[in-house]
Structure formats: C-alpha cells, structure tokens
Motif scaffolding. Sequence first.
Motif, mmCIF file in Angstrom:
data_model
loop_
_atom_site.group_PDB
_atom_site.id
_atom_site.type_symbol
_atom_site.label_atom_id
_atom_site.label_comp_id
_atom_site.label_asym_id
_atom_site.label_seq_id
_atom_site.Cartn_x
_atom_site.Cartn_y
_atom_site.Cartn_z
ATOM 1 N N SER A 95 0.832 -1.191 0.000
ATOM 2 C CA SER A 95 0.000 0.000 0.000
ATOM 3 C C SER A 95 0.868 1.242 0.000
ATOM 4 O O SER A 95 1.932 1.284 0.624
ATOM 5 C CB SER A 95 -0.913 -0.001 1.234
ATOM 6 O OG SER A 95 -1.731 -1.153 1.236
ATOM 7 N N HIS A 106 -8.275 11.964 14.700
ATOM 8 C CA HIS A 106 -8.876 10.711 14.289
ATOM 9 C C HIS A 106 -10.411 10.792 14.292
ATOM 10 O O HIS A 106 -11.065 9.786 14.065
ATOM 11 C CB HIS A 106 -8.433 9.582 15.209
ATOM 12 C CG HIS A 106 -6.963 9.339 15.186
ATOM 13 N ND1 HIS A 106 -6.230 9.247 14.029
ATOM 14 C CD2 HIS A 106 -6.073 9.160 16.200
ATOM 15 C CE1 HIS A 106 -4.960 9.021 14.311
ATOM 16 N NE2 HIS A 106 -4.835 8.979 15.617
ATOM 17 N N ARG A 202 -5.329 5.283 11.744
ATOM 18 C CA ARG A 202 -4.626 5.218 10.465
ATOM 19 C C ARG A 202 -4.718 3.830 9.832
ATOM 20 O O ARG A 202 -4.640 3.701 8.611
ATOM 21 C CB ARG A 202 -3.153 5.604 10.653
ATOM 22 C CG ARG A 202 -2.933 7.097 10.819
ATOM 23 C CD ARG A 202 -1.455 7.412 10.982
ATOM 24 N NE ARG A 202 -1.218 8.852 10.991
ATOM 25 C CZ ARG A 202 -0.889 9.556 9.922
ATOM 26 N NH1 ARG A 202 -0.749 8.950 8.762
ATOM 27 N NH2 ARG A 202 -0.695 10.857 9.979
ATOM 28 N N GLU A 203 -4.846 2.773 10.662
ATOM 29 C CA GLU A 203 -4.920 1.428 10.089
ATOM 30 C C GLU A 203 -6.230 1.197 9.336
ATOM 31 O O GLU A 203 -6.340 0.251 8.561
ATOM 32 C CB GLU A 203 -4.756 0.387 11.188
ATOM 33 C CG GLU A 203 -5.887 0.307 12.198
ATOM 34 C CD GLU A 203 -5.803 1.366 13.281
ATOM 35 O OE1 GLU A 203 -6.687 1.413 14.152
ATOM 36 O OE2 GLU A 203 -4.825 2.146 13.250
ATOM 37 N N ARG A 204 -7.228 2.063 9.552
ATOM 38 C CA ARG A 204 -8.506 1.910 8.865
ATOM 39 C C ARG A 204 -8.622 2.828 7.654
ATOM 40 O O ARG A 204 -9.664 2.866 7.014
ATOM 41 C CB ARG A 204 -9.657 2.212 9.834
ATOM 42 C CG ARG A 204 -9.735 1.273 11.026
ATOM 43 C CD ARG A 204 -10.906 1.635 11.920
ATOM 44 N NE ARG A 204 -12.177 1.559 11.210
ATOM 45 C CZ ARG A 204 -13.348 1.924 11.753
ATOM 46 N NH1 ARG A 204 -13.396 2.391 12.992
ATOM 47 N NH2 ARG A 204 -14.469 1.824 11.046
ATOM 48 N N GLU A 206 -7.245 3.928 3.940
ATOM 49 C CA GLU A 206 -6.470 3.537 2.766
ATOM 50 C C GLU A 206 -6.083 4.797 1.996
ATOM 51 O O GLU A 206 -6.888 5.721 1.849
ATOM 52 C CB GLU A 206 -7.290 2.609 1.866
ATOM 53 C CG GLU A 206 -7.700 1.302 2.540
ATOM 54 C CD GLU A 206 -8.543 0.440 1.622
ATOM 55 O OE1 GLU A 206 -8.735 0.864 0.456
ATOM 56 O OE2 GLU A 206 -9.011 -0.620 2.063
#
Length: 238
Positions: A95, A106, A202-204, A206
């Motif tokens: 990615s 967030h 941030r992990e959710r 893209e």
Amino acid sequence: MSSATGTMSVLDDYLDALLDSAPIAAAESATADTAPAPPSACVPVPVPVPVPVPAPAPPVPAPPVPAPLLPATIQAPTPAAQPSTVATAPAPPPSAPLPSTMPSSHRWLRAAVGNDSYALELLRVQEVVRMAPIVAMRGAAPAVLGVMNLRGRIVPVFDLGLWLGTGGVHPDERSRIVVVERDDELIGVLVSLVEDVVTLGRERIEPPLPGSDPGAIVGIARVGPTPTVLLDANALFG
C-alpha cells in the motif's frame, strides 16, 4: 747266557722295589693332602659401611599422545529446491503511504452528498446550521452558491456536489450547511445530510490510488457498507 740272566735278575729286583715303594708314596701323598693346615694368624676383616641409597626420582609423566585426527565430515550438497507446481496467488502490491497532509485528528464528521459519503476533520468544523438565505454572487464559479449572514459575518457557501462533479445538492429539510475553517477563513459547505461523527485510526484509512491526483482527498475509510472519502478542508474549493 749267565750275563743275560744276571741282567734280568737286576731288572726284576728294580721293578719289585718300585712296586713296593708306590703304595708308601701314595699313602704319604694322601696323608699330606688330609693333614690340617697350620693355624694362621687372625686377620680382621673390614666391615663394609652402608652407603645411603638416594630415593628414586618420581617418574616423569609421558607426554600426551595426540588424538588421531578424524577426517572432516563431508556434507552432501543440498539439492536445489524444485519449483513448486502448485500455483500461488501473487502477493498484493504494498500500500502506498498516506499523504503528508493527513490530519493528526482521528475524529471525522460524516456527511452525504446524494448516495456518496464524505467526511471532514472534526477539528476544522466550526458548526452545522440549517438552510439559511443565500445571496447569489455574479461572476462566481458554478460551485459557489453565494454568501450567507452568520451572526453578522459574511460566509461564502459552496455546493459540495457541484464542486466534486457528482451533481448538485437539492436542498430539503435534511440538508445542512457545514461551516468549516479553511486558511483562517470560514466557508459554508452544502451537503444533503449530516450522518454522524466517527473515530478512525490510520490502520482503517487507505491512501488514494497511486499515480492519480488526489486533490482534496486524503484517504478512503471503510465505515459500514459504503466507503467514506476523507477530505482536506484546506484543499476544498481551491
């Protein structure tokens, strides 16, 4: 004849005499051999002095015998790995990193434009108001609806659908104007409705598609069945 007889007589006498004296000589010889020896003077015999014998030296240890060298172990060559005949799916491409303009907050305010979902950073949102009278401006861009009076402050209002190219927003009772801060000024963003506030890590999120011009898009988040496009307030209506 008489002389010969006389000679023989003399020889016989001489032999008889020899025979008679032989035992006597033998006896005398035997007597002489067996007679005790005259006593001799006593001579002192020196007694030997014992000489000290040094103690035997300790045995010197024999040098160690080196162990026989064993032949080095020879490893058999590892056979090369045979290519697998099972087809494997190609690994997904890595990615792309999130852009540097990604906000640190967030929490996001989600709003809908038609059937699409968008979100603005909550820290940039000043307030959400209902539809208010909007005064049109001549020569303005198509996405600029006009200006409104927000407690004595003139705020330009933009149609988010027209600016994104997805079609204009048709105002109704659910429509709202989201007032956000952009470059130290306030602007109004017309949306079909305001959905909710979500917290996204941030992990959710893209990143945008690589190789494309993201514009005001900072990422896409999966919230429910519809993906949500995250917008940078500073890049709106630039």
